[in-house]
Design a protein around this motif. Structure first.
Motif, PDB file in Angstrom:
ATOM      1  N   VAL A   4     -10.698  -4.910  -5.276  1.00 38.77           N
ATOM      2  CA  VAL A   4     -10.655  -3.737  -4.867  1.00 38.77           C
ATOM      3  C   VAL A   4     -11.264  -2.610  -6.055  1.00 38.77           C
ATOM      4  O   VAL A   4     -10.982  -2.943  -7.038  1.00 38.77           O
ATOM      5  N   THR A   5     -12.035  -1.635  -5.754  1.00 37.52           N
ATOM      6  CA  THR A   5     -12.527  -0.837  -6.644  1.00 37.52           C
ATOM      7  C   THR A   5     -12.035   0.712  -6.019  1.00 37.52           C
ATOM      8  O   THR A   5     -12.344   0.835  -4.868  1.00 37.52           O
ATOM      9  N   LEU A   6     -11.430   1.475  -6.844  1.00 37.75           N
ATOM     10  CA  LEU A   6     -11.139   3.060  -6.521  1.00 37.75           C
ATOM     11  C   LEU A   6     -12.356   3.764  -6.996  1.00 37.75           C
ATOM     12  O   LEU A   6     -12.686   3.846  -8.139  1.00 37.75           O
ATOM     13  N   VAL A   7     -12.752   4.521  -6.063  1.00 32.97           N
ATOM     14  CA  VAL A   7     -13.783   5.576  -6.399  1.00 32.97           C
ATOM     15  C   VAL A   7     -13.404   6.889  -6.128  1.00 32.97           C
ATOM     16  O   VAL A   7     -12.758   7.052  -5.153  1.00 32.97           O
ATOM     17  N   PRO A   8     -13.408   7.800  -7.101  1.00 36.03           N
ATOM     18  CA  PRO A   8     -12.665   9.361  -6.811  1.00 36.03           C
ATOM     19  C   PRO A   8     -13.508   9.817  -5.829  1.00 36.03           C
ATOM     20  O   PRO A   8     -14.487   9.536  -5.461  1.00 36.03           O
ATOM     21  N   TRP A   9     -12.552  10.617  -4.937  1.00 29.48           N
ATOM     22  CA  TRP A   9     -12.792  11.266  -3.858  1.00 29.48           C
ATOM     23  C   TRP A   9     -14.066  12.249  -4.156  1.00 29.48           C
ATOM     24  O   TRP A   9     -14.077  12.999  -5.224  1.00 29.48           O
ATOM     25  N   SER A  10     -15.118  12.310  -3.509  1.00 30.45           N
ATOM     26  CA  SER A  10     -16.311  13.180  -3.577  1.00 30.45           C
ATOM     27  C   SER A  10     -16.609  13.689  -2.355  1.00 30.45           C
ATOM     28  O   SER A  10     -16.107  13.532  -1.214  1.00 30.45           O
ATOM     29  N   ALA A  11     -17.483  14.696  -2.179  1.00 29.73           N
ATOM     30  CA  ALA A  11     -18.029  15.298  -1.202  1.00 29.73           C
ATOM     31  C   ALA A  11     -18.494  14.343  -0.058  1.00 29.73           C
ATOM     32  O   ALA A  11     -18.562  14.764   1.139  1.00 29.73           O
ATOM     33  N   PHE A  84       5.404  12.081  -8.485  1.00 28.54           N
ATOM     34  CA  PHE A  84       4.112  11.863  -7.487  1.00 28.54           C
ATOM     35  C   PHE A  84       4.577  11.389  -6.434  1.00 28.54           C
ATOM     36  O   PHE A  84       5.490  10.383  -6.188  1.00 28.54           O
ATOM     37  N   GLU A  85       3.786  11.745  -5.260  1.00 28.73           N
ATOM     38  CA  GLU A  85       3.917  11.064  -3.951  1.00 28.73           C
ATOM     39  C   GLU A  85       2.826  10.118  -3.685  1.00 28.73           C
ATOM     40  O   GLU A  85       1.635  10.731  -4.266  1.00 28.73           O
ATOM     41  N   SER A  86       2.762   9.036  -3.222  1.00 34.71           N
ATOM     42  CA  SER A  86       1.416   8.427  -2.982  1.00 34.71           C
ATOM     43  C   SER A  86       1.362   8.086  -1.528  1.00 34.71           C
ATOM     44  O   SER A  86       2.178   7.999  -0.698  1.00 34.71           O
ATOM     45  N   GLY A  87       0.252   7.651  -1.098  1.00 38.33           N
ATOM     46  CA  GLY A  87      -0.054   7.283   0.315  1.00 38.33           C
ATOM     47  C   GLY A  87      -1.390   6.647   0.405  1.00 38.33           C
ATOM     48  O   GLY A  87      -2.129   6.753  -0.542  1.00 38.33           O
ATOM     49  N   TRP A  88      -1.621   5.923   1.412  1.00 35.64           N
ATOM     50  CA  TRP A  88      -2.824   4.997   1.779  1.00 35.64           C
ATOM     51  C   TRP A  88      -3.149   4.630   3.283  1.00 35.64           C
ATOM     52  O   TRP A  88      -2.100   5.032   3.793  1.00 35.64           O
ATOM     53  N   PRO A 101      -2.240  -3.228  -1.034  1.00 29.96           N
ATOM     54  CA  PRO A 101      -1.320  -3.446  -2.238  1.00 29.96           C
ATOM     55  C   PRO A 101      -2.188  -3.614  -3.419  1.00 29.96           C
ATOM     56  O   PRO A 101      -1.787  -3.007  -4.660  1.00 29.96           O
ATOM     57  N   ALA A 102      -3.399  -4.137  -3.351  1.00 32.12           N
ATOM     58  CA  ALA A 102      -4.256  -4.304  -4.438  1.00 32.12           C
ATOM     59  C   ALA A 102      -4.931  -2.627  -4.861  1.00 32.12           C
ATOM     60  O   ALA A 102      -4.810  -2.342  -6.037  1.00 32.12           O
ATOM     61  N   ALA A 103      -5.071  -2.001  -3.886  1.00 30.25           N
ATOM     62  CA  ALA A 103      -5.504  -0.406  -3.940  1.00 30.25           C
ATOM     63  C   ALA A 103      -4.315   0.299  -4.918  1.00 30.25           C
ATOM     64  O   ALA A 103      -4.527   0.924  -5.526  1.00 30.25           O
ATOM     65  N   VAL A 104      -3.160   0.294  -4.270  1.00 28.37           N
ATOM     66  CA  VAL A 104      -1.986   0.667  -4.845  1.00 28.37           C
ATOM     67  C   VAL A 104      -1.818   0.313  -6.137  1.00 28.37           C
ATOM     68  O   VAL A 104      -1.345   1.191  -7.158  1.00 28.37           O
ATOM     69  N   LEU A 105      -1.883  -1.015  -6.664  1.00 28.59           N
ATOM     70  CA  LEU A 105      -1.872  -1.439  -8.097  1.00 28.59           C
ATOM     71  C   LEU A 105      -2.936  -0.592  -8.846  1.00 28.59           C
ATOM     72  O   LEU A 105      -2.711  -0.270  -9.976  1.00 28.59           O
TER      73      LEU A 105
END
Length: 170
Positions: A4-11, A84-88, A101-105
């Motif tokens: 997985v790759t996380l991309v910052p939230w955008s428009a 922090f609170e987290s969610g997915w 799980p990979a995204a949370v890590l």
């Protein structure tokens, strides 16, 4: 673990948020939102980035740059302590592949990269085995069941999981 790759939230991520607005994915929040509420949440995610108080990400896997889910964290007071609170959420057709799980890590790594070591909490419903399993697989520690207000006036029976960011990553 999934790639997985996380991309910052955008428009550009409004469509992903609309795809996540299903009864199954929004049950913990009281059900699907109106389109106006989805747009407001999308704007909130962008505002949190600008303010530096919360960070949502698009979860990208190979072959799916449009994203297959969302993961994020935001500031929370846990008792008197800053945390922090987290969610997915992961779209139904991509579940069971180890993406959450990979995204949370990866999210934990993003928090650490920002230089923050506040504890990260997650509050899945006690009757949500999939989200509780994500917490276990991602290295959270179960603190126990709590009554947690997920939105004003909506209290759920959840588990309180915590991850210690000051500990060495697994």
């Amino acid at each position: 673990m999934a790639d997985v790759t996380l991309v910052p939230w955008s428009a550009d991520d409004l469509d992903l948020l609309r795809r996540a607005n299903t009864p199954e994915l929004m049950d913990q929040m009281g059900g699907p939102e109106t389109d106006e509420q989805v747009i407001a949440r999308h704007e909130k995610y962008q505002r949190l980035w600008r303010e530096g108080t919360g960070f949502q990400f698009r979860i990208v896997i190979p072959g799916h740059p449009e994203g297959v889910g969302i993961v994020g964290y935001w500031e929370l007071a846990h008792g008197d302590e800053p945390a922090f609170e987290s969610g997915w959420s992961v779209e139904a057709e991509y579940r069971g592949l180890g993406i959450a799980p990979a995204a949370v890590l990866a999210m934990f790594a993003a928090v650490r990269a920002r230089g923050d070591v506040r504890p990260v909490h997650a509050y899945p419903r006690v009757d949500n085995p999939a989200s509780n399993a994500v917490c276990r697989k991602a290295g959270f520690t179960l603190l126990g069941p709590v009554e947690f207000e997920v939105t004003p006036g909506r209290v759920l029976h959840t588990n309180d999981w915590v991850h210690d960011l000051s500990a060495a990553p697994a």
